[in-house]
Write an enzyme that holds these catalytic residues in place. Sequence first.
Site: not given
Length: 209
Positions: A108, A200, A203, A104
């Site tokens: 944006t 996340d 992660d 991602r």
Amino acid sequence: MAKTVVMNHPLIQHKIGIIRKKETGTREFRQLISEIAMLITYEATKDLELEDVDIETPICKTTVKQLGGKKLAIIPILRAGLGMVDGVLALIPSAKVGHIGLYRDPETALPQEYYFNLPKDCEQRDVFVVDPMLATGGSAVAAIQMLKDQGIRNLTMMCIIAAPEGVKAIQEAHPDVNLYIGALDEKLNEKKYIVPGLGDAGDRIFGTL
């Protein structure tokens, strides 16, 4: 017609509760992601076709059931989707595995492709796309479209935690794709993270916090 299923199984909810905790370590987090993926797969495969086959037990001849429809493929969206693959393969070890690499864009929030590799006969298989988190839905929508562009039509998406925005994106862009969700969360925050979520997933799976 495609369906959207939110899991209500006690074991799934219990395990999701543990992975949400910020103090849950990498090893336990990774194991639980795999276990949850296995439990979601159990539900997502309940409509697979069966056929009769004659066998002989130690006692007598009989007729049993075996999978008789299309062969299966698992397509994780890299990198976090890799954490779900072993759990799915534990139930369907003969499935082939492809990979779609998307990230991602931090500016944006749109998906950017960096890797795409599928089994050669993927268009002849029932394909399960896996990614632990369905946030904006951008990566999942893009991945599914990439697969459709390769002639793949029998698609199911499996995720562990989803935001309503991501679910809506899938339903609008790909109304023919079944969606299986471990837990449906409240919303996305201003950084496009799922709330309450778990942070996340990539992660936490790979210990790169």
